[in-house]
Design a protein around this motif. Structure first.
Motif, PDB file in Angstrom:
ATOM      1  N   PRO A  38     -32.512 -43.497 -38.671  1.00 41.27           N
ATOM      2  CA  PRO A  38     -31.600 -44.271 -39.514  1.00 41.27           C
ATOM      3  C   PRO A  38     -31.489 -43.631 -40.895  1.00 41.27           C
ATOM      4  O   PRO A  38     -32.458 -43.083 -41.414  1.00 41.27           O
ATOM      5  CB  PRO A  38     -32.302 -45.631 -39.616  1.00 41.27           C
ATOM      6  N   GLY A  39     -30.291 -43.661 -41.460  1.00 37.01           N
ATOM      7  CA  GLY A  39     -30.112 -43.239 -42.842  1.00 37.01           C
ATOM      8  C   GLY A  39     -29.838 -41.766 -43.052  1.00 37.01           C
ATOM      9  O   GLY A  39     -29.719 -40.982 -42.122  1.00 37.01           O
ATOM     10  N   TYR A  40     -29.749 -41.416 -44.320  1.00 39.91           N
ATOM     11  CA  TYR A  40     -29.439 -40.058 -44.750  1.00 39.91           C
ATOM     12  C   TYR A  40     -30.637 -39.133 -44.563  1.00 39.91           C
ATOM     13  O   TYR A  40     -31.774 -39.522 -44.802  1.00 39.91           O
ATOM     14  CB  TYR A  40     -29.022 -40.068 -46.231  1.00 39.91           C
ATOM     15  N   VAL A  41     -30.367 -37.897 -44.153  1.00 40.63           N
ATOM     16  CA  VAL A  41     -31.388 -36.858 -44.018  1.00 40.63           C
ATOM     17  C   VAL A  41     -30.834 -35.588 -44.652  1.00 40.63           C
ATOM     18  O   VAL A  41     -29.705 -35.182 -44.340  1.00 40.63           O
ATOM     19  CB  VAL A  41     -31.732 -36.589 -42.529  1.00 40.63           C
ATOM     20  N   ASP A  42     -31.602 -34.956 -45.544  1.00 37.32           N
ATOM     21  CA  ASP A  42     -31.108 -33.724 -46.168  1.00 37.32           C
ATOM     22  C   ASP A  42     -31.131 -32.572 -45.167  1.00 37.32           C
ATOM     23  O   ASP A  42     -31.733 -32.675 -44.082  1.00 37.32           O
ATOM     24  CB  ASP A  42     -31.885 -33.388 -47.440  1.00 37.32           C
ATOM     25  N   LYS A  43     -30.475 -31.481 -45.517  1.00 34.12           N
ATOM     26  CA  LYS A  43     -30.290 -30.377 -44.566  1.00 34.12           C
ATOM     27  C   LYS A  43     -31.606 -29.742 -44.118  1.00 34.12           C
ATOM     28  O   LYS A  43     -31.755 -29.394 -42.951  1.00 34.12           O
ATOM     29  CB  LYS A  43     -29.344 -29.325 -45.139  1.00 34.12           C
ATOM     30  N   LYS A  44     -32.568 -29.612 -45.012  1.00 33.92           N
ATOM     31  CA  LYS A  44     -33.852 -28.999 -44.648  1.00 33.92           C
ATOM     32  C   LYS A  44     -34.596 -29.865 -43.627  1.00 33.92           C
ATOM     33  O   LYS A  44     -35.063 -29.372 -42.604  1.00 33.92           O
ATOM     34  CB  LYS A  44     -34.704 -28.789 -45.899  1.00 33.92           C
ATOM     35  N   GLN A  45     -34.687 -31.156 -43.912  1.00 35.40           N
ATOM     36  CA  GLN A  45     -35.370 -32.079 -43.001  1.00 35.40           C
ATOM     37  C   GLN A  45     -34.627 -32.178 -41.667  1.00 35.40           C
ATOM     38  O   GLN A  45     -35.243 -32.210 -40.603  1.00 35.40           O
ATOM     39  CB  GLN A  45     -35.492 -33.459 -43.659  1.00 35.40           C
ATOM     40  N   PHE A  46     -33.293 -32.221 -41.739  1.00 35.26           N
ATOM     41  CA  PHE A  46     -32.498 -32.325 -40.514  1.00 35.26           C
ATOM     42  C   PHE A  46     -32.696 -31.107 -39.621  1.00 35.26           C
ATOM     43  O   PHE A  46     -32.815 -31.226 -38.405  1.00 35.26           O
ATOM     44  CB  PHE A  46     -31.015 -32.509 -40.865  1.00 35.26           C
ATOM     45  N   LEU A  47     -32.777 -29.930 -40.219  1.00 38.06           N
ATOM     46  CA  LEU A  47     -33.007 -28.714 -39.435  1.00 38.06           C
ATOM     47  C   LEU A  47     -34.374 -28.762 -38.751  1.00 38.06           C
ATOM     48  O   LEU A  47     -34.505 -28.375 -37.587  1.00 38.06           O
ATOM     49  CB  LEU A  47     -32.885 -27.480 -40.329  1.00 38.06           C
ATOM     50  N   HIS A  48     -35.382 -29.275 -39.436  1.00 39.45           N
ATOM     51  CA  HIS A  48     -36.711 -29.447 -38.817  1.00 39.45           C
ATOM     52  C   HIS A  48     -36.626 -30.408 -37.622  1.00 39.45           C
ATOM     53  O   HIS A  48     -37.226 -30.161 -36.574  1.00 39.45           O
ATOM     54  CB  HIS A  48     -37.732 -29.970 -39.821  1.00 39.45           C
ATOM     55  N   ILE A  49     -35.877 -31.481 -37.802  1.00 38.89           N
ATOM     56  CA  ILE A  49     -35.718 -32.457 -36.715  1.00 38.89           C
ATOM     57  C   ILE A  49     -35.007 -31.819 -35.530  1.00 38.89           C
ATOM     58  O   ILE A  49     -35.416 -32.001 -34.378  1.00 38.89           O
ATOM     59  CB  ILE A  49     -34.951 -33.701 -37.217  1.00 38.89           C
ATOM     60  N   LEU A  50     -33.947 -31.058 -35.806  1.00 41.09           N
ATOM     61  CA  LEU A  50     -33.215 -30.377 -34.726  1.00 41.09           C
ATOM     62  C   LEU A  50     -34.140 -29.441 -33.954  1.00 41.09           C
ATOM     63  O   LEU A  50     -34.102 -29.392 -32.718  1.00 41.09           O
ATOM     64  CB  LEU A  50     -32.023 -29.602 -35.281  1.00 41.09           C
ATOM     65  N   LYS A  51     -34.971 -28.699 -34.664  1.00 42.53           N
ATOM     66  CA  LYS A  51     -35.899 -27.771 -34.005  1.00 42.53           C
ATOM     67  C   LYS A  51     -36.944 -28.538 -33.191  1.00 42.53           C
ATOM     68  O   LYS A  51     -37.310 -28.111 -32.093  1.00 42.53           O
ATOM     69  CB  LYS A  51     -36.569 -26.868 -35.037  1.00 42.53           C
ATOM     70  N   TYR A  52     -37.411 -29.634 -33.727  1.00 40.25           N
ATOM     71  CA  TYR A  52     -38.391 -30.475 -33.027  1.00 40.25           C
ATOM     72  C   TYR A  52     -37.814 -30.970 -31.697  1.00 40.25           C
ATOM     73  O   TYR A  52     -38.489 -30.922 -30.661  1.00 40.25           O
ATOM     74  CB  TYR A  52     -38.761 -31.644 -33.941  1.00 40.25           C
ATOM     75  N   ILE A  53     -36.569 -31.400 -31.731  1.00 37.65           N
ATOM     76  CA  ILE A  53     -35.922 -31.901 -30.519  1.00 37.65           C
ATOM     77  C   ILE A  53     -35.599 -30.752 -29.562  1.00 37.65           C
ATOM     78  O   ILE A  53     -35.926 -30.809 -28.375  1.00 37.65           O
ATOM     79  CB  ILE A  53     -34.629 -32.683 -30.861  1.00 37.65           C
ATOM     80  N   HIS A  54     -34.972 -29.707 -30.071  1.00 43.80           N
ATOM     81  CA  HIS A  54     -34.552 -28.601 -29.207  1.00 43.80           C
ATOM     82  C   HIS A  54     -35.729 -27.935 -28.491  1.00 43.80           C
ATOM     83  O   HIS A  54     -35.626 -27.584 -27.314  1.00 43.80           O
ATOM     84  CB  HIS A  54     -33.776 -27.552 -30.014  1.00 43.80           C
ATOM     85  N   THR A  55     -36.833 -27.757 -29.179  1.00 43.31           N
ATOM     86  CA  THR A  55     -37.997 -27.091 -28.571  1.00 43.31           C
ATOM     87  C   THR A  55     -38.797 -28.035 -27.678  1.00 43.31           C
ATOM     88  O   THR A  55     -39.822 -27.635 -27.124  1.00 43.31           O
ATOM     89  CB  THR A  55     -38.930 -26.518 -29.666  1.00 43.31           C
ATOM     90  N   GLN A  56     -38.341 -29.266 -27.582  1.00 44.25           N
ATOM     91  CA  GLN A  56     -38.995 -30.305 -26.788  1.00 44.25           C
ATOM     92  C   GLN A  56     -40.434 -30.556 -27.237  1.00 44.25           C
ATOM     93  O   GLN A  56     -41.284 -30.981 -26.456  1.00 44.25           O
ATOM     94  CB  GLN A  56     -38.921 -29.975 -25.294  1.00 44.25           C
ATOM     95  N   SER A  57     -40.676 -30.308 -28.506  1.00 42.10           N
ATOM     96  CA  SER A  57     -42.002 -30.561 -29.068  1.00 42.10           C
ATOM     97  C   SER A  57     -42.337 -32.038 -29.054  1.00 42.10           C
ATOM     98  O   SER A  57     -43.518 -32.409 -29.089  1.00 42.10           O
ATOM     99  CB  SER A  57     -42.080 -30.012 -30.497  1.00 42.10           C
ATOM    100  N   TYR A  58     -41.323 -32.896 -28.993  1.00 42.44           N
ATOM    101  CA  TYR A  58     -41.541 -34.347 -28.930  1.00 42.44           C
ATOM    102  C   TYR A  58     -42.332 -34.746 -27.682  1.00 42.44           C
ATOM    103  O   TYR A  58     -42.925 -35.811 -27.643  1.00 42.44           O
ATOM    104  CB  TYR A  58     -40.203 -35.102 -28.975  1.00 42.44           C
TER     105      TYR A  58
END
Length: 171
Positions: A139-159
């Motif tokens: 939920p809410g706003y995420v800056d570009k640096k944090q969002f890129l970390h989230i994208l990598k976390y999801i894409h690499t299936q690290s979750y």
């Protein structure tokens, strides 16, 4: 040749050139922007390739990519901020384009879908597997640096192996 004949030929040539230019402009315009119910898909590399919900789910399945599902509204201040900052970052754009199918949902135009996804505030972002199973929401706003970390976390299936805080320690 008479002056009148030359004038008629010149007018015909101008009309033909104008018609060809108009057709080329409209053809490019239709290719670059395909509009659907509350959704926009573009091929511009400086923008996210937004898909509508049905097309996006099908593309994710066929390309075996995660889904980035973004709920927003025109009146939402932080949605506009996301679009002006985070969603304009070239690294974020490339990572999304290469690894995700992005689906945009305007909650004012598609209230039923917002209710189905239990959207309580805006912006809300969901991440799904290619089979449409839910991974997590933000939920809410995420800056570009944090969002890129989230994208990598999801894409690499690290979750599947660790929580986000543990993932951040590995970067």
């Amino acid at each position: 040749m008479k002056k009148e004949n030359l004038l008629v030929i010149a007018i015909i040539c101008i009309a033909v050139i104008g018609f060809v230019a108009y057709k080329n402009f409209n053809s490019k315009k239709q290719t670059d922007s395909i509009q659907g119910k509350g959704f926009v898909q573009t091929s511009d590399s400086s923008k996210i390739d937004w898909q509508n919900y049905a097309q996006g789910r099908e593309l994710a399945k066929n390309q075996n990519k995660h889904i980035f599902l973004y709920f927003h509204a025109d009146w939402c201040t932080y949605c506009r901020k996301l679009k002006k900052t985070t969603f304009k970052d070239k690294t974020v754009l490339k990572y999304l384009k290469d690894n995700f199918i992005s689906i945009e949902v305007d909650t004012d135009k598609n209230q039923e879908m917002a209710a189905q996804w239990n959207v309580k505030g805006l912006p809300t972002m969901w991440f799904l597997k290619s089979d449409r199973s839910k991974i997590s929401s933000i939920p809410g706003y995420v800056d570009k640096k944090q969002f890129l970390h989230i994208l990598k976390y999801i894409h690499t299936q690290s979750y599947e192996k660790m929580n986000f805080q543990q993932f951040m320690k590995t970067i």
